[in-house]
Design an enzyme around this catalytic site. Structure first.
Site, PDB file in Angstrom:
ATOM      1  N   GLY A 148       0.824  -1.203   0.000  1.00 57.68           N
ATOM      2  CA  GLY A 148       0.000   0.000   0.000  1.00 57.68           C
ATOM      3  C   GLY A 148       0.852   1.243   0.000  1.00 57.68           C
ATOM      4  N   ASP A 206      -3.097   9.366  13.596  1.00 54.43           N
ATOM      5  CA  ASP A 206      -3.588   9.195  12.224  1.00 54.43           C
ATOM      6  C   ASP A 206      -4.572   8.017  12.184  1.00 54.43           C
ATOM      7  OD1 ASP A 206      -3.910   9.665   9.537  1.00 54.43           O
ATOM      8  OD2 ASP A 206      -2.095   8.581   8.937  1.00 54.43           O
TER       9      ASP A 206
END
Length: 742
Positions: free
Chosen positions: A436, A543
């Protein structure tokens, strides 16, 4: 008598040896005899004046004897052999003899007129050879000597006797017992021998024990002495015998070659390939054929070419032999090379020519030079790389982290990786290993040497403040051990931005599983609650989003990606210089204050929970400008009471009115603009766990009164009026990261 017979036979054998076979060089003038009996006569010698070079070389052949005798005309010596190559003539000379009776009185002498005297006085051709002759006194006691033409003593020696009871003595050397010998000086032209007697008396009794009957003196060839008296012999002989004497001959009419060449009329070296050389020990010169030629150099055309190819013993050749005038060539056969004069000296030819060898040598030299330069360059680059790695390792707190790992107890399997290990694990970070990509970096799938599958995050950048605290934060993060937190296995500090190594979670992210049947929100809340409440010091994720919540093979949720993580600040004044996070999930208060708190994670998690309920993205572009933000759309819908329509159809179907009310209440608290109004992650986790249990309870499946539902939920219904201003709604584009610098 037996001894006399043996000596006679030995002399006969020696004379036969001194009579050479006719050599190829024994050439004579036309019409002149070239032999006398078995003795070859080469020119310049000749029988008769017309056949000799001069009177000194004139010979006579006496046929009255059998075999015929060859006599020197001027001095009447008998010759038994002549040699052009050695410059020698062999003459015969009778040994001088004296014999005695029992009273030691002379009773028998040989003829002393000329038999034992050889006179070469006035000869221009012959000289006694000082190198090849020896003066010998044989018998004992005997004192022998000889005089020259001036009647002066020249040389001599003494031979004495030994008593018989002393036994036999090895007398082959002829060194003074029964026989003695001495060398003669050069330039002798007369040999006249004499013997002296010892007076008997008491003084000389030792000289008269075991005496011989006869005594002899003579001049003889050295080889004759060596051959005749090399073994045990009896020197007591009484016969007359002759011995060979070696005479050196030369052309002595002119002093040397230089003078002879000026007098071409009398020059003896007549052949076209004839060379002249001076005599070392006396005046005169001789001739010889040039190298590569053979024959008689004293005759015109007497030197002929030697065919070396026919003389394998003298001129060995194991290749192709070609005779040349005065020379020859010996070469290896075609396709071979080497030394053809040696056996097995020719080998298959090396096709590697000299020019090719030179070119190859230069090429190899250039290549080696370039290679050495390249090798040095690689060495310098390697040293630079090692230095750079070490610098990054120290800058990223590697020394501190190693110290903490050694002194801080167990690290739970946490380790520091080298760049080589991670490059090997990811096949040099190949594109097909990418799991990713995100705002903070790229995640690769890797396989370590022990076959452990890991996820390796290669970050793009890191704040300086993060760099300073990185080692401490990595050590603390390595201590996290929760079933819903992705395990940090290690890091690599040899690069500018450290790389992190996590456990590999196989079923992708919650973002991609958001349309599934199980949202896993409660498990994610537990993980964040653990980080906020149980970690020491507390860890703020920074995050939180669906893309950072992973699912393992059993679909258990695991919070990951601590790229923006912070340790909870110990000082309230401690703030960041740059806001990090993902648009749509960022805490508005964090954007304005740049201070990350645990309530920032609560806000981000509330967005995740809202995204799960609506199955809509936090930011999307398929609506109007006012409705791009999911938070903004939801808060407006709550304000107007239309929030149920935003929920996913399956969620609306499965969720009761009471549960929906509780969820909305929890969401609105978590999405509050004021961080102090938000619940803690522990409260959120506990509430979600309670809602999950309520949904699984059989009472929740039946319609109940509001009071019963409230009792099941374990809380009073909240009545909160959520007021949001239009400017409180953040309209951010999907996928970007909002950064605010002080």
């Amino acid at each position: 008598m037996a001894t006399l017979q043996l000596q006679t036979v030995a002399l006969a054998v020696l004379l036969l040896r001194l009579t050479p076979e006719t050599p190829a060089s024994a050439q004579q003038l036309s019409g002149c005899p070239d032999k006398c009996g078995d003795i070859s006569i080469p020119y310049p010698f000749g029988i008769g004046a017309s056949c000799a070079l001069d009177s000194g070389f004139e010979l006579e052949c006496n046929h009255t004897n059998s075999p015929p005798r060859l006599i020197v005309s001027t001095h009447r010596q008998q010759l038994t052999g002549l040699s052009l190559a050695d410059g020698e003539a062999i003459a015969l000379l009778n040994a001088k003899r004296e014999c005695y009776n029992s009273t030691y009185q002379d009773f028998n002498k040989n003829d002393e007129s000329t038999a034992s005297i050889m006179n070469l006085t006035g000869s221009t051709t012959y000289r006694f050879s000082a190198a090849r002759n020896r003066f010998v006194a044989l018998g004992c006691p005997n004192l022998g000597y000889f005089i020259d033409s001036t009647q002066c003593y020249v040389s001599g020696c003494t031979s004495v006797c030994r008593p018989a009871h002393w036994g036999s003595v090895k007398l082959g050397m002829c060194t003074g017992v029964g026989c003695c010998q001495s060398k003669i000086p050069p330039y002798i032209d007369l040999f006249e021998p004499y013997m002296l007697s010892f007076n008997r008396g008491e003084r000389y009794t030792k000289f008269y024990d075991n005496t011989t009957t006869c005594r002899y003196v003579f001049l003889v060839e050295d080889k004759w002495i060596e051959k005749t008296y090399r073994d045990y012999v009896d020197y007591n002989r009484t016969d007359n015998f002759a011995v060979p004497v070696v005479l050196d001959w030369a052309v002595r009419s002119i002093g040397n070659c230089s003078a002879a060449r000026h007098n071409r009329t009398g020059y003896a070296c007549r052949g076209a390939h004839s060379d002249c050389f001076d005599i070392r020990d006396s005046e005169g010169y001789r001739c010889r054929c040039s190298k590569g030629y053979q024959g008689n150099p004293y005759l015109d055309g007497g030197c002929t070419d030697i065919d070396e190819c026919r003389r394998k013993d003298e001129y060995p050749c194991y290749g192709v032999c070609r005779n040349l005038p005065g020379n020859y060539t010996c070469e290896c056969p075609p396709e071979t090379s080497g030394d053809a004069t040696k056996k097995d000296g020719c080998r298959k030819k090396d096709r590697f020519t000299l020019a090719l060898k030179v070119v190859t040598g230069i090429s190899v030299g250039v290549f080696l030079s370039v290679f050495m330069c390249f090798w040095l360059y690689l060495g310098i680059q390697k040293r630079k790389l090692i230095t750079t790695k070490q610098t990054f390792f120290e800058q990223n707190g590697g020394v501190l982290l190693q110290h903490q790992m050694c002194s801080g107890g167990g690290t739970g399997g946490f380790r520091i990786f080298s760049t080589e290990e991670l490059e090997k694990a990811t096949n040099s970070f190949a594109a097909d290993r990418v799991l990713g990509r995100g705002g903070h970096g790229i995640v690769y799938k890797g396989v370590l040497e022990d076959k452990t599958v890991v996820a390796i995050k290669k970050s793009k950048m890191m704040e300086e403040t993060q760099t300073n605290e990185f080692a401490r934060e990595m050590f603390i993060l390595s201590q996290l051990n929760h079933r819903n937190v992705v395990k940090l296995l290690g890091c690599c500090l040899e690069v500018e931005v450290p790389m992190l190594v996590y456990e590999y979670v196989s079923n992708g992210t919650l973002y991609h599983y958001i349309h599934g049947k199980d949202s896993k929100a409660a498990e994610s809340a537990e993980a964040l609650s653990y980080m906020h409440s149980s970690a020491s010091p507390p860890i703020l994720h920074g995050d939180v989003k669906t893309a950072n919540i992973l699912l393992d093979d059993k679909l258990n949720a695991k919070v990951s990606d601590f790229g923006a993580s912070k340790l909870a600040p110990t000082d309230e004044a401690e703030i960041a210089t740059m806001v990090q996070g993902t648009c749509g999930y960022l805490d508005p208060e964090y954007i304005m204050t740049c201070q990350l708190t645990d309530k920032s994670d609560v806000y981000s998690f509330s967005v995740v929970l809202l995204e799960l309920l609506t199955r809509k993205k936090a930011l999307y572009l398929d609506g109007s400008e006012e409705s791009r933000s999911l938070v903004s759309s939801f808060t407006k819908a709550v304000k107007t009471g239309c929030h149920r329509e935003l929920l996913d159809s399956q969620v609306r179907k499965e969720m009761t009115a009471e549960m929906l009310k509780e969820i909305v209440h929890l969401l609105m608290r978590g999405l509050s603009m004021n961080g102090e109004e938000r619940p803690t992650m522990k409260e959120v986790a506990d509430r979600l766990e309670m809602l999950r249990r309520y949904q699984q309870h059989p009472w929740a499946q039946a319609e109940g009164s509001p009071e019963e539902n409230q009792s099941l939920l374990g809380m009073e219904q909240w009545s909160v009026n959520f007021q949001y201003r239009q400017q409180d709604v953040l309209d951010l584009e999907e996928g970007s990261t909002y950064m605010f610098s002080l």
